[in-house]
Motif scaffolding. Structure first.
Motif, PDB file in Angstrom:
ATOM      1  N   LEU A   1      -6.323  -0.281 -44.879  1.00 62.87           N
ATOM      2  CA  LEU A   1      -5.181  -0.133 -45.777  1.00 62.87           C
ATOM      3  C   LEU A   1      -3.958   0.504 -45.125  1.00 62.87           C
ATOM      4  CD1 LEU A   1      -7.027   0.968 -49.014  1.00 62.87           C
ATOM      5  CD2 LEU A   1      -6.210  -1.303 -48.402  1.00 62.87           C
ATOM      6  N   GLY A   2      -4.146   1.340 -44.159  1.00 62.48           N
ATOM      7  CA  GLY A   2      -3.024   1.960 -43.481  1.00 62.48           C
ATOM      8  C   GLY A   2      -2.590   3.283 -44.085  1.00 62.48           C
ATOM      9  N   PRO A   3      -1.833   4.054 -43.316  1.00 66.43           N
ATOM     10  CA  PRO A   3      -1.464   5.411 -43.714  1.00 66.43           C
ATOM     11  C   PRO A   3      -0.509   5.482 -44.902  1.00 66.43           C
ATOM     12  CG  PRO A   3      -0.404   4.815 -41.646  1.00 66.43           C
ATOM     13  CD  PRO A   3      -1.376   3.717 -41.971  1.00 66.43           C
ATOM     14  N   ASP A   4       0.372   4.511 -45.063  1.00 68.73           N
ATOM     15  CA  ASP A   4       1.311   4.559 -46.186  1.00 68.73           C
ATOM     16  C   ASP A   4       0.591   4.417 -47.529  1.00 68.73           C
ATOM     17  OD1 ASP A   4       3.369   4.860 -44.383  1.00 68.73           O
ATOM     18  OD2 ASP A   4       4.014   2.771 -44.499  1.00 68.73           O
ATOM     19  N   LEU A   5      -0.365   3.503 -47.579  1.00 67.92           N
ATOM     20  CA  LEU A   5      -1.121   3.341 -48.824  1.00 67.92           C
ATOM     21  C   LEU A   5      -2.025   4.544 -49.072  1.00 67.92           C
ATOM     22  CD1 LEU A   5      -1.966  -0.456 -48.836  1.00 67.92           C
ATOM     23  CD2 LEU A   5      -0.543   0.792 -50.451  1.00 67.92           C
ATOM     24  N   ARG A   6      -2.553   5.129 -48.001  1.00 66.24           N
ATOM     25  CA  ARG A   6      -3.374   6.332 -48.182  1.00 66.24           C
ATOM     26  C   ARG A   6      -2.522   7.458 -48.758  1.00 66.24           C
ATOM     27  NH1 ARG A   6      -8.025   8.805 -44.439  1.00 66.24           N
ATOM     28  NH2 ARG A   6      -8.559  10.506 -45.835  1.00 66.24           N
ATOM     29  N   ALA A   7      -1.318   7.630 -48.229  1.00 65.23           N
ATOM     30  CA  ALA A   7      -0.418   8.668 -48.732  1.00 65.23           C
ATOM     31  C   ALA A   7      -0.084   8.416 -50.203  1.00 65.23           C
ATOM     32  CB  ALA A   7       0.846   8.732 -47.885  1.00 65.23           C
TER      33      ALA A   7
END
Length: 103
Positions: A9-15
């Motif tokens: 998912l990547g860091p932006d979606l995790r944030a």
């Protein structure tokens, strides 16, 4: 286990998930799943055992399962991130959401 999901998912979606903005998070996930049928099929297959349909709720549940103590045992050569990146940890192929996709 959740690290494998986040790898895709990547860091932006995790944030965004960590911010608790359910509506925005679900919107981005649903948009990505509509754009990529293969990703939608993989997501559905991986989510099915949990019985949870909502992506935000699913990732909240998966986050409770931490395999770090097991993976980091002395003498164990593989790391969870390596298993996920190779696709050998229960279906962790790179996805269209891997770049973070939040614009």
């Amino acid at each position: 286990m959740v690290d494998c999901w986040w790898h895709n998912l990547g860091p932006d979606l995790r944030a965004l998930w960590e911010s608790g903005d359910l509506e925005a998070f679900e919107g981005y996930i649903e948009q990505g799943l509509r754009q990529d049928p293969a990703l939608a099929a993989m997501w559905g297959w991986r989510a099915k055992p949990s019985g949870i349909d909502a992506p935000f709720d699913l990732l909240t549940e998966v986050a409770q399962y931490d395999l770090t103590p097991v993976v980091n045992l002395p003498g164990l050569k593989a790391e969870a991130s390596v298993l996920c990146a190779s696709g050998d940890a229960g279906g962790c192929p790179a996805s269209t959401l891997a770049g973070g996709g939040v614009a």
